[in-house]
Design a protein around this motif. Structure first.
Motif, PDB file in Angstrom:
ATOM      1  N   GLN A 127       0.833  -1.197   0.000  1.00  0.00           N
ATOM      2  CA  GLN A 127       0.000   0.000   0.000  1.00  0.00           C
ATOM      3  C   GLN A 127       0.871   1.252   0.000  1.00  0.00           C
ATOM      4  O   GLN A 127       0.618   2.216  -0.734  1.00  0.00           O
ATOM      5  CB  GLN A 127      -0.916   0.004   1.222  1.00  0.00           C
ATOM      6  N   GLU A 128       1.910   1.175   0.855  1.00  0.00           N
ATOM      7  CA  GLU A 128       2.778   2.355   0.971  1.00  0.00           C
ATOM      8  C   GLU A 128       3.508   2.614  -0.353  1.00  0.00           C
ATOM      9  O   GLU A 128       3.630   3.744  -0.813  1.00  0.00           O
ATOM     10  CB  GLU A 128       3.802   2.136   2.089  1.00  0.00           C
ATOM     11  N   ALA A 131       1.171   4.001  -2.778  1.00  0.00           N
ATOM     12  CA  ALA A 131       0.843   5.387  -2.418  1.00  0.00           C
ATOM     13  C   ALA A 131       1.995   6.304  -2.771  1.00  0.00           C
ATOM     14  O   ALA A 131       1.783   7.385  -3.374  1.00  0.00           O
ATOM     15  CB  ALA A 131       0.532   5.455  -0.923  1.00  0.00           C
ATOM     16  N   ILE A 132       3.236   5.872  -2.426  1.00  0.00           N
ATOM     17  CA  ILE A 132       4.410   6.695  -2.704  1.00  0.00           C
ATOM     18  C   ILE A 132       4.591   6.859  -4.214  1.00  0.00           C
ATOM     19  O   ILE A 132       4.804   7.957  -4.723  1.00  0.00           O
ATOM     20  CB  ILE A 132       5.659   6.061  -2.073  1.00  0.00           C
ATOM     21  N   ARG A 134       2.315   6.469  -6.517  1.00  0.00           N
ATOM     22  CA  ARG A 134       1.260   7.296  -7.090  1.00  0.00           C
ATOM     23  C   ARG A 134       1.573   8.761  -6.861  1.00  0.00           C
ATOM     24  O   ARG A 134       1.491   9.604  -7.769  1.00  0.00           O
ATOM     25  CB  ARG A 134      -0.085   6.920  -6.450  1.00  0.00           C
ATOM     26  N   GLN A 135       1.972   9.101  -5.611  1.00  0.00           N
ATOM     27  CA  GLN A 135       2.243  10.486  -5.263  1.00  0.00           C
ATOM     28  C   GLN A 135       3.435  11.018  -6.068  1.00  0.00           C
ATOM     29  O   GLN A 135       3.395  12.129  -6.615  1.00  0.00           O
ATOM     30  CB  GLN A 135       2.549  10.577  -3.751  1.00  0.00           C
ATOM     31  N   ALA A 136       4.492  10.171  -6.148  1.00  0.00           N
ATOM     32  CA  ALA A 136       5.714  10.602  -6.849  1.00  0.00           C
ATOM     33  C   ALA A 136       5.449  10.817  -8.334  1.00  0.00           C
ATOM     34  O   ALA A 136       5.859  11.835  -8.917  1.00  0.00           O
ATOM     35  CB  ALA A 136       6.801   9.539  -6.652  1.00  0.00           C
ATOM     36  N   SER A 138       2.571  11.428  -9.684  1.00  0.00           N
ATOM     37  CA  SER A 138       1.687  12.571  -9.851  1.00  0.00           C
ATOM     38  C   SER A 138       2.470  13.876  -9.711  1.00  0.00           C
ATOM     39  O   SER A 138       2.259  14.802 -10.479  1.00  0.00           O
ATOM     40  CB  SER A 138       0.575  12.478  -8.805  1.00  0.00           C
ATOM     41  N   ASP A 139       3.372  13.932  -8.722  1.00  0.00           N
ATOM     42  CA  ASP A 139       4.106  15.170  -8.457  1.00  0.00           C
ATOM     43  C   ASP A 139       5.192  15.418  -9.503  1.00  0.00           C
ATOM     44  O   ASP A 139       5.366  16.544  -9.975  1.00  0.00           O
ATOM     45  CB  ASP A 139       4.755  15.117  -7.070  1.00  0.00           C
ATOM     46  N   SER A 144      -0.390   9.284 -13.710  1.00  0.00           N
ATOM     47  CA  SER A 144      -0.980   8.494 -12.611  1.00  0.00           C
ATOM     48  C   SER A 144      -0.319   7.122 -12.519  1.00  0.00           C
ATOM     49  O   SER A 144       0.342   6.684 -13.473  1.00  0.00           O
ATOM     50  CB  SER A 144      -2.475   8.307 -12.871  1.00  0.00           C
ATOM     51  N   LEU A 145      -0.507   6.527 -11.385  1.00  0.00           N
ATOM     52  CA  LEU A 145       0.058   5.183 -11.161  1.00  0.00           C
ATOM     53  C   LEU A 145      -0.541   4.168 -12.104  1.00  0.00           C
ATOM     54  O   LEU A 145       0.172   3.335 -12.681  1.00  0.00           O
ATOM     55  CB  LEU A 145      -0.205   4.758  -9.697  1.00  0.00           C
TER      56      LEU A 145
END
Lengths: 265, 237
Positions: A127-128, A131-132, A134-136, A138-139, A144-145
């Motif tokens: 999950q982490e 999440a990381i 996806r966030q990375a 996106s940023d 998207s992931l």
């Protein structure tokens, strides 16, 4: 004349009378009394003998019973000792079995706990990671992931060699059921269309697909049909992470054991 | 001085004469009979008994033992006759310690009477024990030639019994009487003590000799004891 014959006769008569009188008044009663006493003493002696014999008999009986009692006691003691030994052995065996069972259960519990913990770590890490990622993505890349997952999957698809490709093409075309595409995250329609298009293009045939979302799936995306499966997975990454975490935990517990005696000082 | 108490006559009617011998004999008989009946009236048959009973029992069993030692196997049968002989002669002698008493055994008539009683008792017990034939046969032993000598011995020993007792008792009394007239102090007392001893010894000798004669006649003890044998007895005076 010194002898008076009348006196002689009178004295003889007197003597005979005296014999009768003394027999009656002296000898007979005395002899009777002595005989009675002797009889009494003989009776008492006989009684004493009888009592002595009886006492001897009772003493023998008592000694016999005593001996018997000693034997019985020894037998009972021996029996009791044997029974105690057997019981002790039984209790020891039972305790040992109980300890073994407890140990096995404890071992099982420990391994279950470890397994559960691993599972939890794996899921959490996944999950982490997602999440990381996806966030990375996106940023940093404004993507998207799901998009990246799809692209990586499609890149892997395009990279497969001829033999594998032929086998997969054969399986996809001959399968009666639509091919199954499973992903850890829900794929948007755009990604689904990309995948459909990429597959149609790669195998030059219209392939039927069915999409499924499976959060527990470790791998990112997998395509499965008629026993063949094409997948991209982050399982290897997770395994490496697990190994690293396990090493860290082992090192921590060892240092805690080493530190305990020192803190006790 | 009387040689015999027969000479002291208290009452006389013809041939019948009550003299001191008879009177003192009655006294001795009374003492023996009354004393015996008093002691034996409450005889204890258990282990506890009176001193008198002990004394009497010692006397009776002592006599019985003496009779048995002579050789008579069943002393109880002869206890009445021989025991009475001993007790009568002994009591008659003991009485001499009483002043004025004349022992009946100091009379030849009494001793002859006692010797005659023995003379009759010997064949009586002999016949009772081994039958008349067996007893008469003992007169012919060891051979028939000895018959007259056996008869003589029977008579002479009876006479010897009578005279021996009479001589000893009479002499004792006579010596005391004579000494009383010569030296009235001390000596008569010593002689009285000696007389008591002599009286006891004579009672013993008379009884034992009678027992020996009876034992010879009954064939149970020492057979064919002659007066010569019995004279060797150390107690014979």
């Amino acid at each position: 004349m010194l002898i008076d014959w009348f006196t002689v006769g009178a004295q003889a008569l007197n003597f005979i009378i005296l014999v009768g009188l003394l027999k009656h008044f002296l000898y007979q009663p005395i002899l009777d009394a002595i005989a009675a006493r002797e009889k009494l003493i003989a009776g008492q002696l006989a009684d004493a003998d009888a009592r002595r014999a009886e006492a001897g008999k009772e003493r023998d009986e008592f000694a016999r019973k005593n001996e018997e009692f000693n034997q019985q006691r020894a037998t009972l003691l021996s029996q009791a000792t044997d029974e105690v030994k057997v019981e002790r052995q039984r209790l020891l065996d039972a305790a040992r079995q109980a300890a073994d069972a407890l140990s096995v259960r404890r071992q099982t519990t420990l391994s279950n706990d470890a397994r559960n913990l691993n599972q939890a770590i794996r899921q959490r890490a996944q999950q982490e990671v997602f999440a990381i990622a996806r966030q990375a993505l996106s940023d940093l890349a404004a993507t998207s992931l799901e998009e990246r997952l799809t692209e990586v999957f499609l890149a892997r698809l395009r990279a497969i060699d001829g033999t594998t490709k032929d086998g997969l093409a054969n399986a996809l075309t001959t399968a009666s059921e639509p091919a199954l595409v499973r992903s850890a995250v829900d794929l948007p329609a755009e990604q689904r269309a990309k995948i459909q298009a990429a597959l149609n293009e790669t195998f030059s045939v219209e392939i039927r697909l069915r999409f499924e979302t499976m959060p527990a799936l470790v791998s990112g995306i997998e395509l499965s049909t008629s026993g063949l499966k094409l997948a991209w997975s982050i399982a290897d990454y997770l395994a490496a992470l697990e190994k690293g975490v396990a090493e860290v935990l082992t090192a921590n517990s060892a240092s805690a054991i080493d530190a305990t005696p020192q803190s006790g000082k | 001085m009387h040689l015999s108490p027969d000479q002291i006559v208290f009452w006389q009617y013809g041939f019948f004469r009550i003299n001191a011998t008879i009177v003192f004999t009655w006294a001795v008989m009374a003492v023996l009979t009354v004393g015996s009946s008093l002691v034996t009236r409450r005889l204890a048959r258990g282990l506890q008994r009176s001193h008198w009973q002990n004394l009497i029992e010692i006397v009776v069993t002592g006599i019985e033992k003496q009779i048995a030692e002579v050789g008579l196997r069943q002393p109880g049968r002869y206890l009445g006759f021989l025991g009475t002989l001993f007790l009568f002669v002994a009591t008659a002698s003991l009485g001499t310690i009483i002043p004025g008493y004349e022992p009946p055994t100091g009379s030849l008539s009494t001793t002859v009477a006692l010797a005659l009683c023995v003379l009759v008792a010997v064949p009586f017990f002999g016949i009772k024990e081994q039958g008349i034939g067996g007893y008469l046969k003992s007169w012919l032993e060891p051979t028939f030639i000895m018959l007259p000598f056996n008869v003589i011995s029977e008579v002479s020993r009876t006479l010897a019994l009578a005279v021996r007792l009479f001589g000893n008792m009479m002499s004792g009394t006579m010596i005391i009487g004579i000494l009383l007239t010569i030296t009235p102090f001390i000596f008569p007392l010593v002689m009285t003590v000696l007389g008591l001893l002599t009286g006891m010894v004579q009672a013993y000798i008379f009884t034992v000799l009678a027992a020996v004669y009876i034992a010879a006649a009954t064939g149970t003890g020492a057979r064919h004891l002659t007066p010569q044998d019995t004279r060797d007895t150390p107690w014979t005076a």
